[in-house]
Design a protein around this motif. Structure first.
Motif, mmCIF file in Angstrom:
data_model
loop_
_atom_site.group_PDB
_atom_site.id
_atom_site.type_symbol
_atom_site.label_atom_id
_atom_site.label_comp_id
_atom_site.label_asym_id
_atom_site.label_seq_id
_atom_site.Cartn_x
_atom_site.Cartn_y
_atom_site.Cartn_z
ATOM 1 N N GLY A 126 67.845 36.225 96.763
ATOM 2 C CA GLY A 126 66.810 36.422 95.757
ATOM 3 C C GLY A 126 67.261 35.868 94.421
ATOM 4 N N HIS A 127 66.287 35.550 93.592
ATOM 5 C CA HIS A 127 66.556 34.976 92.270
ATOM 6 C C HIS A 127 65.663 35.660 91.249
ATOM 7 C CE1 HIS A 127 68.709 31.610 94.189
ATOM 8 N NE2 HIS A 127 67.813 31.774 95.128
ATOM 9 N N ALA A 128 66.159 35.756 90.011
ATOM 10 C CA ALA A 128 65.372 36.408 88.963
ATOM 11 C C ALA A 128 65.669 35.755 87.630
ATOM 12 C CB ALA A 128 65.698 37.904 88.909
ATOM 13 N N THR A 129 64.697 35.822 86.740
ATOM 14 C CA THR A 129 64.871 35.236 85.413
ATOM 15 C C THR A 129 63.847 35.834 84.452
ATOM 16 O OG1 THR A 129 65.118 33.140 84.212
ATOM 17 C CG2 THR A 129 63.245 33.303 85.698
ATOM 18 N N ALA A 130 64.146 35.697 83.172
ATOM 19 C CA ALA A 130 63.134 35.988 82.163
ATOM 20 C C ALA A 130 62.789 34.716 81.400
ATOM 21 C CB ALA A 130 63.652 37.064 81.197
ATOM 22 N N ALA A 131 63.422 33.608 81.785
ATOM 23 C CA ALA A 131 63.294 32.376 81.010
ATOM 24 C C ALA A 131 62.179 31.487 81.553
ATOM 25 C CB ALA A 131 64.618 31.611 81.055
ATOM 26 N N PRO A 132 61.363 30.919 80.665
ATOM 27 C CA PRO A 132 60.439 29.878 81.112
ATOM 28 C C PRO A 132 61.242 28.641 81.528
ATOM 29 C CG PRO A 132 59.913 30.634 78.876
ATOM 30 C CD PRO A 132 61.264 31.174 79.224
ATOM 31 N N GLY A 133 60.678 27.825 82.399
ATOM 32 C CA GLY A 133 61.341 26.586 82.783
ATOM 33 C C GLY A 133 62.291 26.731 83.945
ATOM 34 N N VAL A 134 62.373 27.923 84.530
ATOM 35 C CA VAL A 134 63.228 28.137 85.701
ATOM 36 C C VAL A 134 62.327 28.360 86.912
ATOM 37 C CG1 VAL A 134 65.029 29.553 86.760
ATOM 38 C CG2 VAL A 134 65.005 29.206 84.269
ATOM 39 N N LEU A 135 62.426 27.469 87.891
ATOM 40 C CA LEU A 135 61.629 27.614 89.110
ATOM 41 C C LEU A 135 62.489 28.284 90.173
ATOM 42 C CD1 LEU A 135 58.800 26.999 90.251
ATOM 43 C CD2 LEU A 135 59.746 24.885 91.203
ATOM 44 N N LEU A 136 62.168 29.545 90.438
ATOM 45 C CA LEU A 136 62.886 30.303 91.461
ATOM 46 C C LEU A 136 62.343 29.886 92.827
ATOM 47 C CD1 LEU A 136 62.512 33.818 89.749
ATOM 48 C CD2 LEU A 136 64.362 32.145 89.423
ATOM 49 N N CYS A 137 63.252 29.602 93.774
ATOM 50 C CA CYS A 137 62.817 29.141 95.106
ATOM 51 C C CYS A 137 63.555 29.907 96.200
ATOM 52 C CB CYS A 137 63.118 27.656 95.296
ATOM 53 S SG CYS A 137 62.354 26.567 94.086
ATOM 54 N N VAL A 138 62.857 30.200 97.273
ATOM 55 C CA VAL A 138 63.501 30.681 98.503
ATOM 56 C C VAL A 138 62.922 29.903 99.672
ATOM 57 C CG1 VAL A 138 63.980 33.020 97.648
ATOM 58 C CG2 VAL A 138 61.847 32.584 98.864
ATOM 59 N N THR A 139 63.716 29.735 100.731
ATOM 60 C CA THR A 139 63.202 29.076 101.936
ATOM 61 C C THR A 139 62.695 30.152 102.897
ATOM 62 O OG1 THR A 139 65.400 29.056 102.954
ATOM 63 C CG2 THR A 139 64.742 27.101 101.759
ATOM 64 N N VAL A 140 61.563 29.844 103.523
ATOM 65 C CA VAL A 140 60.947 30.793 104.453
ATOM 66 C C VAL A 140 60.345 30.048 105.651
ATOM 67 C CG1 VAL A 140 60.393 32.688 102.863
ATOM 68 C CG2 VAL A 140 58.843 30.736 103.022
ATOM 69 N N ALA A 141 60.281 30.777 106.780
ATOM 70 C CA ALA A 141 59.543 30.304 107.956
ATOM 71 C C ALA A 141 59.359 31.511 108.867
ATOM 72 C CB ALA A 141 60.300 29.201 108.673
ATOM 73 N N ASP A 142 58.651 32.506 108.407
ATOM 74 C CA ASP A 142 58.323 33.814 109.030
ATOM 75 C C ASP A 142 58.720 34.962 108.111
ATOM 76 O OD1 ASP A 142 57.367 32.621 111.340
ATOM 77 O OD2 ASP A 142 59.181 33.018 112.515
ATOM 78 N N CYS A 143 59.902 34.857 107.464
ATOM 79 C CA CYS A 143 60.316 35.906 106.537
ATOM 80 C C CYS A 143 59.338 35.945 105.356
ATOM 81 C CB CYS A 143 61.727 35.651 106.018
ATOM 82 S SG CYS A 143 62.980 35.793 107.307
ATOM 83 N N THR A 144 59.282 37.095 104.690
ATOM 84 C CA THR A 144 58.320 37.277 103.603
ATOM 85 C C THR A 144 58.907 36.837 102.274
ATOM 86 O OG1 THR A 144 57.486 39.225 104.766
ATOM 87 C CG2 THR A 144 56.817 38.953 102.461
ATOM 88 N N PRO A 145 58.216 35.960 101.543
ATOM 89 C CA PRO A 145 58.582 35.757 100.145
ATOM 90 C C PRO A 145 57.919 36.855 99.305
ATOM 91 C CG PRO A 145 56.857 34.195 100.768
ATOM 92 C CD PRO A 145 57.117 35.079 101.980
ATOM 93 N N VAL A 146 58.726 37.572 98.539
ATOM 94 C CA VAL A 146 58.201 38.661 97.704
ATOM 95 C C VAL A 146 58.244 38.208 96.253
ATOM 96 C CG1 VAL A 146 58.466 41.067 96.994
ATOM 97 C CG2 VAL A 146 59.031 40.387 99.338
ATOM 98 N N TYR A 147 57.066 38.125 95.641
ATOM 99 C CA TYR A 147 56.930 37.658 94.267
ATOM 100 C C TYR A 147 56.787 38.879 93.364
ATOM 101 C CZ TYR A 147 55.267 33.450 96.813
ATOM 102 O OH TYR A 147 55.126 32.384 97.675
ATOM 103 N N LEU A 148 57.634 38.967 92.345
ATOM 104 C CA LEU A 148 57.581 40.097 91.413
ATOM 105 C C LEU A 148 57.450 39.563 89.990
ATOM 106 C CD1 LEU A 148 60.643 42.101 92.815
ATOM 107 C CD2 LEU A 148 58.231 42.680 93.176
ATOM 108 N N LEU A 149 56.490 40.109 89.259
ATOM 109 C CA LEU A 149 56.319 39.725 87.857
ATOM 110 C C LEU A 149 56.157 40.976 87.006
ATOM 111 C CD1 LEU A 149 55.708 37.719 85.528
ATOM 112 C CD2 LEU A 149 53.295 37.898 86.180
#
Ligand code: ZN
Length: 257
Positions: A103-126
């Motif tokens: 997992g990745h987290a940031t408070a900064a604009p300009g940072v693109l958080l990425c995860v690879t998936v192919a069945d697992c759930t991407p969980v987006y938190l804002l």
């Protein structure tokens, strides 16, 4: 049952790379939240860093992917291990690949958080209060080991996030009907083992329950399944391991001058 809004990712119409996103996150919050798809060409889009694809092709697709979102000088990606480590990012330039991070987290604009998936759930938190965000890769191992709680704790520690301000979306992943698992998986979630030992497991439903327990303010889930929609998505389970990987992504682009 946890009350969760159904929010469907929609194709962006991007001509550079095939992808879907949550249009209302862009409109309401100024945030991009999406996932790449297989595409319709002879060579499917595969942005995973595993497998035996030629390096040039993978880098070429990544370069195109980054070009499609120019407001992000930094993109982050983990060599994922189905663990619970979530990494905080302050910013920077380039393409950061970190070992052992799911997992990745940031408070900064300009940072693109990425995860690879192919069945697992991407969980987006804002966090609507501070603008901090996190993107988690949650298969059954990560979900049952409570990577969601880990992500929320990191946002609280680094950004002072109050959980009731958090908007959460469980993205495109495999549905319960397409995902039969054995007794060890039910045991990991503390769920009763079905008669015969095997049965369907809906990982998104477990994540939604955890979100409600944690007090997350607003919860939505995708109706799209990687197994049901093989024409759009890669599915590790349905392909018997032959499929590639998609990239789920989340970030606030730098304001264009
Ligand atoms: Zn399905």
């Amino acid at each position: 049952m946890v009350r969760a809004e159904i929010a469907r990712e929609t194709p962006t119409g991007d001509t550079l790379i095939p992808r879907m996103e949550l249009p209302h996150w862009r409109e309401r919050y100024g945030i991009v939240a999406g996932v790449t798809t297989r595409g319709t060409g002879a060579d499917p889009w595969d942005l995973g860093l595993i497998g035996d694809l030629p390096v040039g092709r993978v880098i070429g697709q990544w370069t195109a992917f980054r070009g499609a979102e120019p407001g992000f000088p930094l993109a982050t990606l983990g060599r994922q291990v189905h663990g619970t480590e979530v990494m905080w990012h302050e910013g920077g330039r380039g393409w950061l690949i970190v070992d052992g991070v799911d997992g990745h987290a940031t408070a900064a604009p300009g940072v693109l958080l990425c995860v690879t998936v192919a069945d697992c759930t991407p969980v987006y938190l804002l966090d609507q209060g501070t603008g901090a965000m996190a993107l988690l890769h949650a298969g059954w191992r990560g979900a049952s080991s409570r990577i969601l709680e880990r992500g929320i704790r990191l946002l609280r520690g680094r950004a002072g996030t109050q959980v009731e301000n958090v908007v959460m979306h469980c993205g495109v992943s495999i549905c319960g009907d397409c995902y039969e698992v054995g007794p060890e998986v039910f045991a990991a979630f503390g769920l009763p083992v079905p008669a015969g030992g095997k049965g369907p497991l809906d990982v998104r439903a477990s994540l939604l329950r955890q979100a409600a327990e944690l007090g997350i303010g607003s919860i939505s889930t995708s109706p799209l399944c990687t197994g049901h929609h093989r024409d759009w998505f890669h599915s590790h389970r349905r392909s018997g391991g032959a499929d590639g990987r998609m990239i789920a992504y989340l970030g606030r682009p730098l304001a264009t001058p």
